[in-house]
Motif scaffolding. Structure first.
Motif, short mmCIF file in Angstrom:
data_model
loop_
_atom_site.label_atom_id
_atom_site.label_comp_id
_atom_site.label_asym_id
_atom_site.label_seq_id
_atom_site.Cartn_x
_atom_site.Cartn_y
_atom_site.Cartn_z
N GLY A 90 39.42 22.07 36.88
CA GLY A 90 39.37 22.27 38.10
C GLY A 90 40.59 22.98 38.61
O GLY A 90 40.78 23.11 39.77
N VAL A 91 41.54 23.26 37.78
CA VAL A 91 42.96 24.13 38.20
C VAL A 91 42.58 25.38 38.14
O VAL A 91 41.92 26.02 36.96
N HIS A 92 43.06 26.11 38.94
CA HIS A 92 42.70 27.71 39.20
C HIS A 92 43.81 27.99 38.35
O HIS A 92 45.25 27.75 37.92
N ILE A 93 43.69 29.24 37.37
CA ILE A 93 44.49 29.80 36.36
C ILE A 93 44.48 31.42 36.51
O ILE A 93 43.49 32.01 36.57
N VAL A 94 45.75 31.84 37.04
CA VAL A 94 46.12 33.34 37.40
C VAL A 94 46.75 33.91 35.96
O VAL A 94 47.69 33.60 35.81
N ALA A 95 45.80 34.76 35.46
CA ALA A 95 46.40 35.47 34.19
C ALA A 95 47.17 36.55 34.64
O ALA A 95 46.91 37.14 35.75
N SER A 96 47.96 37.12 33.83
CA SER A 96 48.76 38.36 33.94
C SER A 96 48.64 39.40 32.62
O SER A 96 48.12 39.20 31.79
N THR A 97 48.84 40.68 33.51
CA THR A 97 48.89 41.85 32.65
C THR A 97 50.44 42.36 32.58
O THR A 97 51.20 41.67 33.10
N GLY A 98 50.71 43.16 31.68
CA GLY A 98 52.08 43.63 31.36
C GLY A 98 52.51 43.27 30.07
O GLY A 98 51.93 42.72 29.47
N MET A 99 53.86 43.84 29.88
CA MET A 99 54.48 43.68 28.59
C MET A 99 56.13 43.81 28.82
O MET A 99 56.61 44.43 29.67
N ARG A 145 37.29 41.22 30.42
CA ARG A 145 37.04 39.97 31.34
C ARG A 145 37.76 39.65 32.42
O ARG A 145 39.06 39.79 32.26
N GLY A 146 37.27 39.05 33.85
CA GLY A 146 37.98 38.88 34.57
C GLY A 146 38.96 39.85 35.28
O GLY A 146 38.42 41.03 35.17
N GLY A 147 39.86 39.48 35.55
CA GLY A 147 40.93 40.44 36.13
C GLY A 147 42.45 39.67 36.20
O GLY A 147 42.54 38.78 36.49
N ALA A 148 43.26 40.55 35.72
CA ALA A 148 44.88 39.96 36.01
C ALA A 148 45.17 39.91 37.46
O ALA A 148 44.86 40.60 38.31
N GLY A 149 46.06 38.77 37.88
CA GLY A 149 46.31 38.58 39.28
C GLY A 149 47.63 38.84 39.47
O GLY A 149 48.05 38.53 40.55
N LEU A 150 48.44 39.30 38.37
CA LEU A 150 49.81 39.53 38.50
C LEU A 150 50.16 40.49 37.57
O LEU A 150 49.64 40.58 36.31
N VAL A 151 51.22 41.38 37.46
CA VAL A 151 51.50 42.25 36.59
C VAL A 151 53.25 42.02 36.30
O VAL A 151 53.94 41.69 37.06
N VAL A 152 53.61 41.80 35.13
CA VAL A 152 55.02 41.45 34.52
C VAL A 152 55.50 42.46 33.74
O VAL A 152 54.85 42.95 32.89
N THR A 153 56.86 42.21 33.56
CA THR A 153 57.48 42.92 32.43
C THR A 153 58.95 42.00 32.43
O THR A 153 59.28 41.26 33.18
N ALA A 154 59.66 42.86 31.46
CA ALA A 154 61.04 41.91 31.17
C ALA A 154 62.11 43.30 30.80
O ALA A 154 61.54 44.14 30.22
#
Length: 215
Positions: A90-99, A145-154
């Motif tokens: 029941g925990v919402h999970i937001v996955a990310s794209t980026g590298m 599948r689904g969709g990323a809810g965040l875009v990340v980089t470093a």
């Protein structure tokens, strides 16, 4: 969801008022890029699920509502696992794209015809990240599948490389085009917001900005 503000989770959009308490900088799985596919590394998926399920149930019991998984595309992201965990707990999970940073990229993301090889242009990174947000995250060699809810980089410490800056501009453009937030870890926390602002990305999260004070 009509005009209600929402965030994209692995199980679909969730209204911001339904997210609850949010852990904004987590790594459900974190591995050296590609290690999960190595022939000599064993990952017991049942054990991984059980351990993560227990942690997420404890998080929910303590009042948590949403986990933001920040590793991006190649640090162990497992979309099907996240879907199963979200349904089970029941925990919402937001996955990310980026590298990023550059040292974690393979040669595929360089242009080999140049000497020395040069990074992809920012627009190519932007197209890659935007597709993961709007069309679904890539499950290697199979589907989206689904969709990323965040875009990340470093960015590389202590000085960002040309590849890092191309990644950052691409990530910022993807965030601006799709409306998701941009999150980055930076050697110079002041420089990256300036670049993201130039690219029109309005929502920025600075990650790991306090790590020098923790040494």
């Amino acid at each position: 969801m009509s005009n209600e503000a929402f965030v994209t989770t692995v199980l679909g959009p969730v209204g911001v008022d339904d997210l609850g308490v949010i852990a904004v900088h987590e790594s459900l799985l974190s591995v050296v890029p590609g290690a999960q596919y190595a022939y000599d590394i064993t990952m017991d998926r049942a054990e991984i699920f059980d351990r993560l399920e227990a942690a997420l149930v404890a998080f929910r019991t303590a009042g948590g509502g949403t986990i933001v998984d920040r590793p991006g595309m190649f640090h162990g992201r497992d979309v099907k696992l996240y879907e199963a965990l979200s349904r089970a707990t029941g925990v919402h999970i937001v996955a990310s794209t980026g590298m990023g940073p550059e040292e974690n990229l393979g040669g595929y993301f360089l242009t080999p015809q140049t000497n020395p090889p040069t990074p992809w242009p920012a627009e190519r990174f932007a197209e890659l990240f935007s597709a993961e947000i709007t069309e679904g995250m890539v499950v290697p060699r199979v589907e989206r599948r689904g969709g990323a809810g965040l875009v990340v980089t470093a960015l590389t410490e202590p000085e960002p490389t040309a590849t890092d800056l191309s990644l950052l501009r691409g990530a910022a453009r993807a965030a601006a085009a799709t409306g998701v937030a941009l999150s980055f870890s930076a050697a110079d926390p002041a420089a990256a917001p300036a670049i993201s602002g130039e690219e029109g990305s309005p929502r920025v999260v600075i990650a790991s900005a306090d790590r020098r004070d923790c040494v």
